[in-house]
Design a protein around this motif. Structure first.
Motif, PDB file in Angstrom:
ATOM      1  N   VAL A   6       0.881  -1.165   0.000  1.00 52.23           N
ATOM      2  CA  VAL A   6       0.000   0.000   0.000  1.00 52.23           C
ATOM      3  C   VAL A   6       0.917   1.213   0.000  1.00 52.23           C
ATOM      4  CG1 VAL A   6      -1.879   1.211   1.164  1.00 52.23           C
ATOM      5  CG2 VAL A   6      -1.725  -1.292   1.324  1.00 52.23           C
ATOM      6  N   ALA A   7       0.803   2.044  -1.039  1.00 54.35           N
ATOM      7  CA  ALA A   7       1.706   3.184  -1.224  1.00 54.35           C
ATOM      8  C   ALA A   7       0.878   4.458  -1.315  1.00 54.35           C
ATOM      9  CB  ALA A   7       2.543   2.991  -2.489  1.00 54.35           C
ATOM     10  N   THR A   8       1.099   5.380  -0.385  1.00 55.85           N
ATOM     11  CA  THR A   8       0.257   6.573  -0.318  1.00 55.85           C
ATOM     12  C   THR A   8       1.051   7.822   0.052  1.00 55.85           C
ATOM     13  OG1 THR A   8      -0.244   6.318   2.046  1.00 55.85           O
ATOM     14  CG2 THR A   8      -1.724   5.194   0.477  1.00 55.85           C
ATOM     15  N   HIS A   9       0.393   8.951  -0.156  1.00 48.59           N
ATOM     16  CA  HIS A   9       0.875  10.231   0.366  1.00 48.59           C
ATOM     17  C   HIS A   9       0.560  10.266   1.856  1.00 48.59           C
ATOM     18  CE1 HIS A   9       0.206  11.069  -3.920  1.00 48.59           C
ATOM     19  NE2 HIS A   9       1.108  12.031  -3.782  1.00 48.59           N
ATOM     20  N   GLY A  10       1.529  10.625   2.660  1.00 44.45           N
ATOM     21  CA  GLY A  10       1.287  10.750   4.092  1.00 44.45           C
ATOM     22  C   GLY A  10       0.991   9.409   4.746  1.00 44.45           C
ATOM     23  N   ASP A  67      -2.890   5.400  -3.544  1.00 42.63           N
ATOM     24  CA  ASP A  67      -4.017   6.255  -3.188  1.00 42.63           C
ATOM     25  C   ASP A  67      -4.619   6.958  -4.399  1.00 42.63           C
ATOM     26  OD1 ASP A  67      -1.761   7.869  -3.444  1.00 42.63           O
ATOM     27  OD2 ASP A  67      -2.024   8.902  -1.536  1.00 42.63           O
ATOM     28  N   MET A  68      -3.782   7.342  -5.367  1.00 41.17           N
ATOM     29  CA  MET A  68      -4.321   8.037  -6.540  1.00 41.17           C
ATOM     30  C   MET A  68      -3.398   7.879  -7.738  1.00 41.17           C
ATOM     31  SD  MET A  68      -3.565  11.980  -5.437  1.00 41.17           S
ATOM     32  CE  MET A  68      -3.201  12.754  -7.001  1.00 41.17           C
ATOM     33  N   GLN A  69      -4.010   7.982  -8.891  1.00 39.85           N
ATOM     34  CA  GLN A  69      -3.263   7.903 -10.137  1.00 39.85           C
ATOM     35  C   GLN A  69      -2.439   9.167 -10.328  1.00 39.85           C
ATOM     36  OE1 GLN A  69      -5.764   7.624 -13.584  1.00 39.85           O
ATOM     37  NE2 GLN A  69      -4.076   7.195 -14.959  1.00 39.85           N
ATOM     38  N   SER A  70      -1.265   9.021 -10.877  1.00 40.13           N
ATOM     39  CA  SER A  70      -0.372  10.109 -11.288  1.00 40.13           C
ATOM     40  C   SER A  70       0.346  10.818 -10.157  1.00 40.13           C
ATOM     41  CB  SER A  70      -1.107  11.138 -12.163  1.00 40.13           C
ATOM     42  OG  SER A  70      -1.596  10.503 -13.332  1.00 40.13           O
ATOM     43  N   GLY A  71       0.140  10.414  -8.917  1.00 39.56           N
ATOM     44  CA  GLY A  71       0.915  10.968  -7.816  1.00 39.56           C
ATOM     45  C   GLY A  71       2.259  10.255  -7.726  1.00 39.56           C
ATOM     46  N   THR A  72       3.103  10.711  -6.846  1.00 40.12           N
ATOM     47  CA  THR A  72       4.435  10.117  -6.692  1.00 40.12           C
ATOM     48  C   THR A  72       4.386   8.619  -6.394  1.00 40.12           C
ATOM     49  OG1 THR A  72       5.444  12.214  -6.082  1.00 40.12           O
ATOM     50  CG2 THR A  72       6.586  10.215  -5.370  1.00 40.12           C
ATOM     51  N   GLY A  95      -6.596   4.128  -6.168  1.00 41.52           N
ATOM     52  CA  GLY A  95      -7.886   4.197  -5.478  1.00 41.52           C
ATOM     53  C   GLY A  95      -8.004   3.242  -4.307  1.00 41.52           C
ATOM     54  N   VAL A  96      -6.896   2.916  -3.658  1.00 41.98           N
ATOM     55  CA  VAL A  96      -6.960   1.996  -2.526  1.00 41.98           C
ATOM     56  C   VAL A  96      -7.979   2.500  -1.510  1.00 41.98           C
ATOM     57  CG1 VAL A  96      -5.041   3.060  -1.218  1.00 41.98           C
ATOM     58  CG2 VAL A  96      -5.621   0.658  -0.854  1.00 41.98           C
TER      59      VAL A  96
END
Length: 142
Positions: A6-10, A67-72, A95-96
């Motif tokens: 699971v890879a996300t911002h924050g 978490d979202m497409q096109s983010g880091t 879209g996790v």
């Protein structure tokens, strides 16, 4: 067997895993990696590379839930997913959400990461619903 990242911002990735333990128990072969302001993009790339190496051990494939497409997190995961040097194969989904994370246990036995990805999306799609007010007649049996 499919392993998951699971890879996300924050702290979202870590929070999702913590919440899943509360509801479901330990989800085997699921790891988190987060992008922080302090580490920045370079730090995230290094952390992702380490987590992917760990997740790849004993796996037929690794499915990255972003978490979202096109983010880091998405961009870094896609660099690995589309590199011919990456083994085992990596698939990436944007879209996790909590139901998706809990459903990973239903597809972890797959050997084909792309088939697991399609099935996970199919399992999760029905959980995306809008609440609607329902008006029903009160039962006439007291």
């Amino acid at each position: 067997m499919i392993h998951f990242i699971v890879a996300t911002h924050g702290p979202l990735a870590s929070a999702l895993l913590e919440s899943s333990r509360m509801v479901y128990g330990e989800l085997p072969n699921v790891r988190a990696v987060t992008l922080t302001e302090e580490a920045g993009i370079d730090g995230f790339q290094q952390a992702f590379s380490r987590v992917l190496a760990d997740a790849s051990e004993g796996a037929d494939g690794v499915l990255v839930l972003c978490d979202m497409q096109s983010g880091t997190p998405w961009n870094v995961a896609c660099q690995f997913a589309f590199s011919p040097k990456t083994t085992p194969p990596v698939a990436v989904v944007a879209g996790v959400n909590f139901p998706m994370l809990l459903q990973t246990d239903e597809v972890s036995h797959f050997c084909d990461v792309h088939a697991a990805t399609r099935q996970l999306i199919a399992l999760t799609h029905p959980t995306l619903i809008q609440a609607e007010l329902t008006v029903s007649a009160p039962p006439d049996d007291f």
